[in-house]
Scaffold this motif. Structure first.
Motif, PDB file in Angstrom:
ATOM      1  N   SER A 136       0.835  -1.204   0.000  1.00  0.00           N
ATOM      2  CA  SER A 136       0.000   0.000   0.000  1.00  0.00           C
ATOM      3  C   SER A 136       0.867   1.249   0.000  1.00  0.00           C
ATOM      4  O   SER A 136       1.898   1.310   0.682  1.00  0.00           O
ATOM      5  CB  SER A 136      -0.913   0.013   1.223  1.00  0.00           C
ATOM      6  N   ALA A 137       0.423   2.263  -0.772  1.00  0.00           N
ATOM      7  CA  ALA A 137       1.193   3.499  -0.908  1.00  0.00           C
ATOM      8  C   ALA A 137       0.612   4.586  -0.016  1.00  0.00           C
ATOM      9  O   ALA A 137      -0.607   4.715   0.128  1.00  0.00           O
ATOM     10  CB  ALA A 137       1.190   3.960  -2.362  1.00  0.00           C
ATOM     11  N   CYS A 138       1.491   5.383   0.555  1.00  0.00           N
ATOM     12  CA  CYS A 138       1.057   6.530   1.354  1.00  0.00           C
ATOM     13  C   CYS A 138       0.452   7.580   0.440  1.00  0.00           C
ATOM     14  O   CYS A 138       1.091   7.987  -0.544  1.00  0.00           O
ATOM     15  CB  CYS A 138       2.250   7.109   2.116  1.00  0.00           C
ATOM     16  N   PRO A 139      -0.754   8.075   0.716  1.00  0.00           N
ATOM     17  CA  PRO A 139      -1.362   9.082  -0.153  1.00  0.00           C
ATOM     18  C   PRO A 139      -0.669  10.438  -0.082  1.00  0.00           C
ATOM     19  O   PRO A 139      -0.876  11.284  -0.957  1.00  0.00           O
ATOM     20  CB  PRO A 139      -2.804   9.178   0.373  1.00  0.00           C
ATOM     21  N   GLU A 140       0.177  10.655   0.916  1.00  0.00           N
ATOM     22  CA  GLU A 140       0.869  11.938   1.048  1.00  0.00           C
ATOM     23  C   GLU A 140       2.217  11.933   0.331  1.00  0.00           C
ATOM     24  O   GLU A 140       2.494  12.810  -0.485  1.00  0.00           O
ATOM     25  CB  GLU A 140       1.060  12.271   2.534  1.00  0.00           C
ATOM     26  N   CYS A 141       3.073  10.960   0.657  1.00  0.00           N
ATOM     27  CA  CYS A 141       4.423  10.973   0.088  1.00  0.00           C
ATOM     28  C   CYS A 141       4.618   9.948  -1.020  1.00  0.00           C
ATOM     29  O   CYS A 141       5.644   9.963  -1.705  1.00  0.00           O
ATOM     30  CB  CYS A 141       5.470  10.772   1.182  1.00  0.00           C
ATOM     31  N   GLY A 142       3.648   9.045  -1.193  1.00  0.00           N
ATOM     32  CA  GLY A 142       3.742   8.058  -2.247  1.00  0.00           C
ATOM     33  C   GLY A 142       4.598   6.853  -1.933  1.00  0.00           C
ATOM     34  O   GLY A 142       4.733   5.945  -2.760  1.00  0.00           O
ATOM     35  N   GLY A 143       5.175   6.815  -0.745  1.00  0.00           N
ATOM     36  CA  GLY A 143       6.025   5.699  -0.368  1.00  0.00           C
ATOM     37  C   GLY A 143       5.234   4.417  -0.254  1.00  0.00           C
ATOM     38  O   GLY A 143       4.086   4.409   0.201  1.00  0.00           O
ATOM     39  N   THR A 144       5.839   3.305  -0.676  1.00  0.00           N
ATOM     40  CA  THR A 144       5.198   1.995  -0.535  1.00  0.00           C
ATOM     41  C   THR A 144       5.920   1.201   0.553  1.00  0.00           C
ATOM     42  O   THR A 144       7.117   1.369   0.772  1.00  0.00           O
ATOM     43  CB  THR A 144       5.234   1.212  -1.856  1.00  0.00           C
ATOM     44  N   GLY A 145       5.146   0.366   1.217  1.00  0.00           N
ATOM     45  CA  GLY A 145       5.711  -0.395   2.322  1.00  0.00           C
ATOM     46  C   GLY A 145       5.953   0.426   3.570  1.00  0.00           C
ATOM     47  O   GLY A 145       6.645  -0.016   4.489  1.00  0.00           O
TER      48      GLY A 145
END
Length: 237
Positions: A136-145
């Motif tokens: 799943s990706a963070c909706p703020e920074c786009g990071g996954t995991g």
């Protein structure tokens, strides 16, 4: 005379009559899952898929249409709406959203919120009503995991302790509802206030700290809590 400053603490017992499993009952969640496997930072680092799956199951139960606020949640929301500003705080150990859905606004989730996620990279907190996976990706920074459940795990500091301690220091009435009296720091709140504030326990059965309260009433939350709110509003409302 001004109405008393009230701090109310709720635990899993208040949501039990809504159909949510408690954690510490003999047939509760911790009887079926090992804490060290699903509810610690180390567990998440070791096996994020297992931890995410555990909380996904908790969210799925919360999404069940049959799970809804009960009369106890509704009564506390009514008290919140009726009580003067600056004189009320509802602190819950529960990670469910039943207090929110009932309409409580002066509410602090000291153990986090099941329907939210927190990013380990940017610290953003975002809605997470559905399943989370290690991809799943963070909706703020786009990071996954980087997304973890926004819940307080064993070994972590509860949320909002400064606000809670400030409210306890000023309260005139402390009420504990549906708690086991076994989980700290919440289990210690009554000790902090018992010599300078009135204290009341509303619980299905005596908690571990029941003897510390000025008064203890035992029975279903859906009966005890609305009765307490009616009494309080009749006297001060």
């Amino acid at each position: 005379m001004a109405p008393p400053k009230i701090v109310i603490l709720t635990g899993a017992g208040i949501s039990r009559e809504s159909g949510l499993h408690t954690f510490r009952d003999p047939d509760g969640i911790w009887a079926r899952h090992r804490i060290e496997e699903v509810a610690t930072p180390e567990a998440f680092a070791r096996n994020p898929a297992l931890v995410q799956g555990f909380y996904n199951a908790r969210r799925a139960q919360l999404r069940d249409p049959a799970i809804r606020p009960n009369a106890a949640h509704d009564a506390l929301a009514e008290l919140d709406a009726s009580w003067p500003e600056g004189r009320f705080l509802l602190v819950t150990q529960n990670v469910d959203d039943l207090h929110d859905r009932a309409g409580s606004r002066r509410l602090l989730h000291m153990h986090g919120e099941l329907a939210k996620a927190r990013c380990l990279r940017c610290a953003a907190i975002s809605p997470a009503p559905g399943d989370l996976t290690p991809e799943s990706a963070c909706p703020e920074c786009g990071g996954t995991g980087t997304l973890r459940p926004h819940v307080v795990w064993f070994g972590e500091m509860p949320i909002g302790m400064e606000r809670i301690e400030a409210a306890l220091a000023e309260c005139d009435l402390f009420v504990s509802i549906g708690t086991s009296g076994a989980v700290y720091p919440a289990a210690g709140f009554v000790r902090e206030v018992r010599h300078r504030a009135d204290t009341l326990e509303l619980n299905l059965e005596p908690s571990e700290g029941s003897h510390l309260f000025d008064e203890a009433r035992h029975g279903p939350a859906t009966q005890l809590v609305p009765a307490f709110v009616r009494e309080t509003l009749a006297r001060w409302g």
